[in-house]
Design an enzyme around this catalytic site. Structure first.
Site, short mmCIF file in Angstrom:
data_model
loop_
_atom_site.label_atom_id
_atom_site.label_comp_id
_atom_site.label_asym_id
_atom_site.label_seq_id
_atom_site.Cartn_x
_atom_site.Cartn_y
_atom_site.Cartn_z
N LYS A 111 0.82 -1.21 0.00
CA LYS A 111 0.00 0.00 0.00
C LYS A 111 0.85 1.26 0.00
CE LYS A 111 -4.39 -1.64 1.77
NZ LYS A 111 -5.45 -1.48 2.75
N LYS A 194 -12.60 -12.16 -9.96
CA LYS A 194 -13.64 -12.05 -8.94
C LYS A 194 -14.41 -10.74 -9.10
CE LYS A 194 -12.70 -12.92 -4.52
NZ LYS A 194 -11.95 -13.20 -3.27
N LYS A 197 -15.48 -4.13 -6.69
CA LYS A 197 -15.89 -2.76 -6.99
C LYS A 197 -14.73 -1.95 -7.56
CE LYS A 197 -15.48 -2.24 -2.08
NZ LYS A 197 -16.30 -2.62 -0.95
#
Ligand code: TRP
Length: 328
Positions: A111, A194, A197
């Site tokens: 991240k 998968k 969003k």
């Protein structure tokens, strides 16, 4: 009874993959074990800079959890920031984990690397300490997580063991468990990935709050293949098989059996859409009721906050006593 804790961040809208893959199992699981479900709004602060956003997502997610059938009198559904012990134990955890251990967390490395030019909150680094507090406060035996979270449970165990050996037996050492397998729901536009969003467009992702028209449209446009035979084979016919999986999960039956009932893709798409619309209708209805009744939603969340805080404050006291902090 086995105590289970799972937490979910209030970011973004819940989609069909979240629901059929995981959340629906929370509803069945609430009667089998002593389950705690936290909406971890403080964790979401690592990526939030705008006022109001987290609160709004928290309300919406809470309404959704109750709408799908979680019962506040059975399961403990709480908002993390309503239980200040999370932050309090979080500091103790920060002092029980080392800089080196936190530096080795792959999620932090990923991240922070992705956000090189941007602002990297220190909270992104200390995040696992807060997560350890979330878990240890509730004496959780089991924490159901996907592979991406296993390292965070490992470090929680290391912290618990270290604290217990420094200050005496205080925390239950939790275990990561594999969540009960739900349906695997793939992106309608890219059926080998998968449903998520973060996909480029929403066309392949059905949100639980989508209206029937939008759901029909998304299914109608679902990617299939250039054949016309309805057959269940995830590797050879991922698009068609995804529709069969969704139809089975939403309406009942098994994908292979259902395949035999269809001669063409159009009808399969229409029926999958109808099954999803019918499944979501009561959920959407209850969601709207709760969103229109903030007092009731607050009442439900207060039930969870009280139950959670009772447990959390007992554990925090135990930890402070073990350390030998001066009582007031
Ligand atoms: N880190 C988890 C995630 O990103 C969310 C989380 C916070 C969590 N606290 C937790 C998960 C405690 C399990 C237990 O998905």
């Amino acid at each position: 009874m086995t105590r289970v804790l799972s937490c979910i961040q209030p970011t973004g809208d819940v989609h069909l993959g979240n629901y059929l893959g995981a959340l629906r199992n929370w509803v069945n699981g609430q009667h089998e074990k002593d389950v705690y479900h936290g909406i971890v709004d403080l964790h979401a602060l690592t990526v939030t800079t705008e006022s109001g956003v987290v609160g709004e997502s928290t309300v919406s997610l809470a309404a959704m959890l109750f709408a799908i059938g979680l019962d506040p009198d059975v399961a403990t559904i709480f908002v993390q920031s309503h239980v200040p012990e999370h932050s309090q134990l979080g500091w103790v955890m920060e002092c029980t984990v080392s800089f080196g251990e936190l530096s080795r967390m792959t999620q932090f490395k990923d991240k922070s690397a992705k956000r090189e030019t941007d602002f990297v909150a220190a909270g992104l680094f200390t995040y696992p300490a807060l997560q350890a507090a979330d878990i240890l406060l509730y004496d959780a035996n089991e924490v159901p997580v996907g592979d991406d979270q296993r390292q965070h449970i490992e470090i929680t165990r290391d912290i618990a063991i270290r604290f217990n050996s420094r200050f005496g037996e205080t925390f239950v050492v939790p275990e990561a468990v594999t969540p009960a397998a739900g349906a695997r729901v793939m992106d309608l536009q890219a059926p080998t990935s998968k449903m998520s969003k973060s996909a480029d467009s929403d066309a392949g992702c059905v949100f639980l709050l989508d209206d029937p028209k939008a759901i029909e449209k998304k299914f109608k446009r679902a990617v299939t293949d250039s054949e016309s035979e309805v057959r269940y084979s995830v590797t050879e016919k991922p698009g068609v098989s995804n529709l069969l999986d969704i139809l089975a999960a939403a309406g009942g039956g098994t994908p292979a059996q259902l395949a035999e009932e269809y001669a063409q893709y159009g009808l399969l798409k229409a029926d999958a859409a109808s099954a999803v619309i019918a499944m979501l209708e009561p959920v959407q209805h209850r969601y709207r009721e709760l969103m229109n009744d903030p007092g009731e939603l607050q009442r439900l969340l207060n039930i969870g906050a009280s139950k959670a805080q009772e447990q959390a404050s007992a554990t925090l006291n135990r930890a402070y006593e073990a350390i030998g902090l001066l009582p007031r």
